[in-house]
Write a protein that holds these residues in place. Structure first.
Motif, mmCIF file in Angstrom:
data_model
loop_
_atom_site.group_PDB
_atom_site.id
_atom_site.type_symbol
_atom_site.label_atom_id
_atom_site.label_comp_id
_atom_site.label_asym_id
_atom_site.label_seq_id
_atom_site.Cartn_x
_atom_site.Cartn_y
_atom_site.Cartn_z
ATOM 1 N N HIS A 99 0.834 -1.203 0.000
ATOM 2 C CA HIS A 99 0.000 0.000 0.000
ATOM 3 C C HIS A 99 0.869 1.253 0.000
ATOM 4 N N ASP A 100 1.827 1.307 0.901
ATOM 5 C CA ASP A 100 2.679 2.496 0.983
ATOM 6 C C ASP A 100 3.466 2.707 -0.314
ATOM 7 N N LEU A 101 3.996 1.626 -0.872
ATOM 8 C CA LEU A 101 4.782 1.744 -2.102
ATOM 9 C C LEU A 101 3.908 2.145 -3.284
ATOM 10 N N GLY A 102 2.671 1.662 -3.302
ATOM 11 C CA GLY A 102 1.752 2.062 -4.364
ATOM 12 C C GLY A 102 1.393 3.532 -4.267
ATOM 13 N N ILE A 103 1.095 3.980 -3.061
ATOM 14 C CA ILE A 103 0.778 5.397 -2.850
ATOM 15 C C ILE A 103 1.978 6.267 -3.207
ATOM 16 N N GLU A 104 3.159 5.860 -2.750
ATOM 17 C CA GLU A 104 4.369 6.633 -3.044
ATOM 18 C C GLU A 104 4.640 6.689 -4.549
ATOM 19 N N ALA A 105 4.330 5.605 -5.276
ATOM 20 C CA ALA A 105 4.535 5.604 -6.727
ATOM 21 C C ALA A 105 3.620 6.621 -7.404
ATOM 22 N N ILE A 106 2.359 6.667 -6.982
ATOM 23 C CA ILE A 106 1.424 7.646 -7.543
ATOM 24 C C ILE A 106 1.893 9.063 -7.235
ATOM 25 N N LEU A 107 2.320 9.295 -6.006
ATOM 26 C CA LEU A 107 2.773 10.625 -5.608
ATOM 27 C C LEU A 107 4.066 11.011 -6.335
ATOM 28 N N THR A 108 4.962 10.047 -6.529
ATOM 29 C CA THR A 108 6.202 10.339 -7.244
ATOM 30 C C THR A 108 5.908 10.657 -8.705
ATOM 31 N N GLY A 109 4.918 9.951 -9.284
ATOM 32 C CA GLY A 109 4.498 10.285 -10.640
ATOM 33 C C GLY A 109 3.961 11.699 -10.720
ATOM 34 N N ALA A 110 3.198 12.100 -9.699
ATOM 35 C CA ALA A 110 2.675 13.472 -9.656
ATOM 36 C C ALA A 110 3.806 14.479 -9.517
ATOM 37 N N ARG A 111 4.816 14.137 -8.726
ATOM 38 C CA ARG A 111 5.974 15.033 -8.576
ATOM 39 C C ARG A 111 6.679 15.213 -9.914
ATOM 40 N N SER A 112 6.831 14.123 -10.667
ATOM 41 C CA SER A 112 7.467 14.204 -11.975
ATOM 42 C C SER A 112 6.659 15.081 -12.930
ATOM 43 N N ALA A 113 5.329 15.062 -12.765
ATOM 44 C CA ALA A 113 4.453 15.864 -13.616
ATOM 45 C C ALA A 113 4.283 17.284 -13.102
ATOM 46 N N GLY A 114 4.896 17.590 -11.953
ATOM 47 C CA GLY A 114 4.798 18.930 -11.377
ATOM 48 C C GLY A 114 3.495 19.217 -10.675
ATOM 49 N N THR A 115 2.784 18.163 -10.244
ATOM 50 C CA THR A 115 1.468 18.364 -9.625
ATOM 51 C C THR A 115 1.392 17.838 -8.194
ATOM 52 N N LEU A 116 2.530 17.503 -7.579
ATOM 53 C CA LEU A 116 2.495 16.897 -6.244
ATOM 54 C C LEU A 116 1.853 17.812 -5.219
#
Length: 271
Positions: A99-116
């Motif tokens: 769960h934590d790794l899945g959430i972190e992956a989504i958030l890291t993707g958002a960071r890469s897109a500039g939307t975190l």
């Protein structure tokens, strides 16, 4: 999560981090797949054989490959294999790590897109909406009387038009996942992970009336000085505090509200 499980999670996370960094905005899709795998492991009673201390690590990794190869991205399969090669004190710890790794992956993707930061603020917004709408909060809570897909559909109807795709994926997880503290606790878990990715902590601040930008700035400066790290303030209103502030950050509670002082006086008189 105790020492053995934490070590296994940390080792897999270290190997996963460069893969996720290279994935960039694909982190959203990878994160959704990891959360889907966590769900299948939980509902399919797979966590016990995947964490069985009596089975060799490679045997468990081979089982993970047979179960999920071709069903999810190879990178997700490799992450699961890395996790199950480790030692886990309890099967549920594997699911929690996923769960934590899945959430972190989504958030890291958002960071890469500039939307975190936008995702973090949207999570706070959903939390505030549920805090002020008890009927909606109850409707979204897992129960024997409701089906997961119906709760997800309701969340999408209420919030879908107002949230980024990353935030909506996280809200869906919050609604679907059963946890002590319910949906609000899941949202808090997401917010804390988002703050950690930005090297800061979340401070929940409750007041009877809205704080001005100047007051929020002063409070943030005080908390930064006290905690030694950057702070994200999540301000909410509660007229019942009457006056003053209640601040909750990590495991610390600073309660200077009038209500708290009145309750202390009543306790002293009663004692």
């Amino acid at each position: 999560m105790n020492t053995g499980s934490a070590a296994s999670r940390a080792a897999a996370a270290r190997a996963w981090e460069p893969v996720l960094d290279l994935a960039g905005p694909e982190g959203l899709d990878l994160g959704e797949q990891i959360l889907a795998v966590a769900h299948q492991v939980a509902v399919g009673s797979l966590s016990a054989p995947l964490t069985d201390p009596g089975r060799p690590g490679q045997d468990k990794a081979d089982l993970a490959h047979r179960l999920f190869h071709g069903r999810v991205d190879d990178r997700v399969v490799e992450l699961l294999q890395a996790l199950v090669r480790g030692r886990w004190s309890a099967p549920v710890d594997l699911i929690s790590a996923l769960h934590d790794l899945g959430i972190e992956a989504i958030l890291t993707g958002a960071r890469s897109a500039g939307t975190l930061e936008q995702v973090e603020q949207e999570i706070f917004g959903v939390s505030a909406a549920l805090e002020h709408d008890r009927e909606l909060r109850r409707a979204l809570e897992p129960s024997r009387r409701s089906r997961g897909r119906d709760r997800v559909r309701l969340a999408q109807q209420v919030f879908g038009a107002h949230l980024t795709s990353s935030t909506m994926s996280l809200v869906v997880w919050c609604v679907r996942h059963r946890a002590e503290g319910g949906v609000p606790r899941n949202l808090r878990r997401v917010a804390e992970l988002a703050a950690r990715l930005q090297d800061r902590v979340v401070a929940d601040v409750v007041s009877a009336v809205p704080l001005s930008d100047v007051q929020l700035g002063r409070l943030r400066a005080l908390l930064v000085a006290r905690l030694g790290t950057d702070v994200e303030i999540n301000a909410t209103l509660d007229p019942q505090v009457i006056g003053g502030l209640k601040v909750v950050v990590q495991d610390q509670v600073i309660d200077s509200t009038v209500r708290h002082r009145l309750e202390a006086v009543r306790s002293a008189l009663a004692g």
